[in-house]
Design an enzyme around this catalytic site. Structure first.
Site, mmCIF file in Angstrom:
data_model
loop_
_atom_site.group_PDB
_atom_site.id
_atom_site.type_symbol
_atom_site.label_atom_id
_atom_site.label_comp_id
_atom_site.label_asym_id
_atom_site.label_seq_id
_atom_site.Cartn_x
_atom_site.Cartn_y
_atom_site.Cartn_z
ATOM 1 N N HIS A 126 -3.874 13.885 1.440
ATOM 2 C CA HIS A 126 -4.057 13.069 2.638
ATOM 3 C C HIS A 126 -2.793 13.068 3.490
ATOM 4 O O HIS A 126 -2.858 13.246 4.711
ATOM 5 C CB HIS A 126 -4.411 11.638 2.239
ATOM 6 C CG HIS A 126 -4.402 10.670 3.392
ATOM 7 N ND1 HIS A 126 -5.384 10.662 4.365
ATOM 8 C CD2 HIS A 126 -3.527 9.689 3.738
ATOM 9 C CE1 HIS A 126 -5.124 9.713 5.250
ATOM 10 N NE2 HIS A 126 -4.002 9.123 4.892
ATOM 11 N N ASP A 181 0.843 -1.197 0.000
ATOM 12 C CA ASP A 181 0.000 0.000 0.000
ATOM 13 C C ASP A 181 0.876 1.243 0.000
ATOM 14 O O ASP A 181 1.714 1.427 0.903
ATOM 15 C CB ASP A 181 -0.912 -0.005 1.230
ATOM 16 C CG ASP A 181 -2.118 0.904 1.049
ATOM 17 O OD1 ASP A 181 -2.422 1.260 -0.099
ATOM 18 O OD2 ASP A 181 -2.756 1.255 2.052
#
Length: 440
Positions: free
Chosen positions: A145, A138
Site C-alpha cells: 500500500h 495507526d
C-alpha cells in the site's frame, strides 16, 4: 487440538466462531440493556456476566479468584489487564466448558437454569465497542500500500520515503470516533482543492468527493509500561490482548490538502470502524508466518531473531465487499495480513522507544494491507488510481470512490472449515453529509 473437538452448541463448519476461536466482546440485549462481556460460539454467545454469577467458573477456583468482578464490567479492560497468560487460561477453560466431551457438564451443559440465562442467540444481541480506548495510533506497515500510494503521487522511483524501511511509520488517530460494526458514517465536509493544477491553490469548503475505505487489522493493548521505560521487542508480544478488523475511513481529497506538514487530521477523524469480537492473541498464534522481507539494516532495538522473523506476522485472509444503495454487490478486494513488513512487536517497541507509556485499552492499527497484485489493493485510492479508472459493482455500477448509500463490509478469517478462527465482519454505510447550514 480443538479442530478435533466439537461443541454441544451447534457450530456450522463455516462459522468464524468455532471452538478453536472463542472471541471476546461486549453485548446488550433488548431484555437487558446492561453492557457486559461475552464470548461468541457459532450462532450463540455466552454471557460471561451471567455465567460467572451462576458459578460457572467454580471448576477452577484460581480463575474465579483472579477474575474477581472483571466480567461484571461494561468493557473488557479489567479482564485484559490481567495479562496474556491469564487470557490463555480463561480461553482454555471456556473451550472446555463448551466442548461436547466437557469434564464440567454440570456447570453449563446440563445446567438448564444457567443455560437459559447465559446462552443467547448471536442474532439477538447488540454489540458495542469492546474496550475503553484511551489512545489510537495507526501505523503504515503494509508495504505494498505504501508503495502503491507513493508511486501514484511521487512516481515509482520515489514511492517509499527514505525512513520507511528504517522504522514503523505511524500517526496518532482519534480514539473517540472509533465505532463498532454497523455504525453509519457521515460523508465529511472539509477543505478541498478542486483544481489541483491551478496556482495559487485555493481550497473550497465542500463535502468530500473522494471518500474511501482502508482495509486494516487492529490490535488492543492489554498491559501498561511505566513512563520512561521502553518495551523491549523480545517482550512486546506479551502486551497484545487481541485483534479486530479495522476500516479506517479516509477523505482523500481533504487529506491531500491538509496533510502537509504534520500528516492526517480531519481526513481521518470522521470515523474508524472495528469488528465487535476481539480474537485473542493466542487464538491466532498458530497462524503466524513471515512478513514482507525488509533488507534494510535498521536499528538494533527493532531487530528480532531469525526464528521470530519466520513467525512475525499473522496469516489472515481478508476480503472487501461493496454493496450499493440499489443492492448491487461485488467482492472488490482480497488480501492477507501476511503483506505487512513490520511486526506488531516492532510497532509496540517503536511506539515506546522514547519512553511513551502504553495503557490497557490502547488501540493500534496496522495501516492499509494491500497485496502485490491487481485485486488485492486495500483502498479505492489504489484500485482506481485516484479516480482515473472504475470499480464495477454487480457488473453495471461504476465507482471511483464511495457514494452515499454504499456499504463496505470487511471480513477476515484463518484456518479450515470446522475450526475457523475469524472476526466475522466490520460493516458501515455511508450517509449523506450534514447540511451546510449546520456550520453557520
Amino acid at each position: 487440538m480443538y479442530s478435533q473437538r466439537s461443541s454441544w452448541l451447534y457450530v456450522a463448519p463455516s462459522s468464524h466462531f468455532s471452538l478453536a476461536n472463542i472471541p471476546f466482546g461486549i453485548i446488550s440485549t433488548s431484555a437487558n440493556a446492561t453492557l457486559r462481556p461475552a464470548v461468541a460460539i457459532g450462532e450463540y454467545v455466552l454471557d460471561l456476566k451471567a455465567f460467572s454469577q451462576g458459578n460457572g467458573f467454580s471448576g477452577d477456583l484460581n480463575i474465579r479468584e483472579i477474575l474477581g468482578d472483571s466480567f461484571q464490567q461494561c468493557n473488557l479492560n479489567a479482564f485484559a489487564a490481567l495479562g496474556r497468560p491469564f487470557h490463555r487460561k480463561v480461553r482454555a477453560y471456556l473451550q472446555e466448558i463448551l466442548a461436547t466431551d466437557t469434564k464440567y457438564p454440570q456447570l453449563l451443559k446440563n445446567n438448564t437454569n444457567l443455560r437459559e440465562m447465559a446462552i443467547l442467540r448471536l442474532a439477538d444481541v447488540t454489540n458495542h465497542v469492546p474496550m475503553a480506548i484511551g489512545d489510537y495510533t495507526d501505523f503504515y506497515a503494509g508495504k505494498h500500500h505504501a508503495y502503491n500510494v507513493g508511486a501514484l503521487f511521487r512516481g515509482p522511483s520515489n514511492a517509499l520515503q527514505p525512513n520507511y524501511t528504517h522504522l514503523p511509520v505511524a500517526y496518532h488517530g482519534r480514539a473517540s470516533s472509533i465505532v463498532v460494526s454497523g455504525t453509519s458514517i457521515r460523508r465529511p465536509w472539509g477543505q478541498v482543492v478542486l483544481d489541483p493544477v491551478a496556482e495559487p491553490k485555493i481550497p473550497s469548503f465542500t463535502p468530500s468527493q473522494k471518500l474511501d475505505f482502508e482495509l486494516e487489522l487492529g490490535m488492543f493493548v492489554c498491559s501498561s509500561n511505566q513512563l520512561g521505560h521502553p518495551i523491549p521487542v523480545s517482550k512486546a508480544d506479551d502486551y497484545i490482548f487481541g485483534y479486530v478488523l479495522l476500516n479506517d475511513w479516509s477523505a482523500r481529497d481533504v487529506q491531500a490538502w491538509e496533510y502537509v506538514p504534520l500528516g492526517p487530521f480531519t481526513a481521518k477523524n470522521l470515523g474508524s470502524s472495528i469488528s465487535p469480537w476481539i480474537v485473542l492473541a493466542d487464538a491466532l498464534e498458530e497462524y503466524k508466518t513471515r512478513g514482507i522481507e525488509n533488507r534494510t539494516s535498521y536499528a538494533q532495538y527493532l531487530e528480532q531473531p531469525v526464528e521470530v522473523k519466520e513467525k512475525s506476522v499473522l496469516r489472515v485472509d481478508l476480503e472487501v465487499e461493496l454493496i450499493s444503495a440499489s443492492g448491487n454487490k461485488s467482492i472488490i478486494s482480497r488480501s492477507s495480513t501476511r503483506y505487512m513488513m513490520w511486526s506488531w512487536a516492532q510497532m509496540i517497541t517503536h511506539h515506546t522507544v522514547t519512553g511513551c507509556n502504553l495503557r490497557t485499552g490502547d488501540f493500534l492499527g496496522s495501516g492499509t494491507i494491500s497485496g502485490p497484485n491487481e485485486g488485492t489493493e486495500g483502498s479505492m485510492l489504489e484500485q482506481t488510481q485516484d479516480g482515473k479508472s472504475n470499480i464495477m459493482i454487480g457488473g453495471d455500477e461504476a465507482r471511483q470512490f464511495l457514494e452515499d448509500g454504499d456499504t463496505v463490509i470487511i471480513r477476515g478469517v484463518a484456518g479450515k472449515d470446522g475450526a475457523l478462527v475469524g472476526f466475522g465482519e466490520v460493516a458501515g454505510m455511508i450517509k449523506p453529509a450534514v447540511p451546510k447550514s449546520t456550520f453557520y
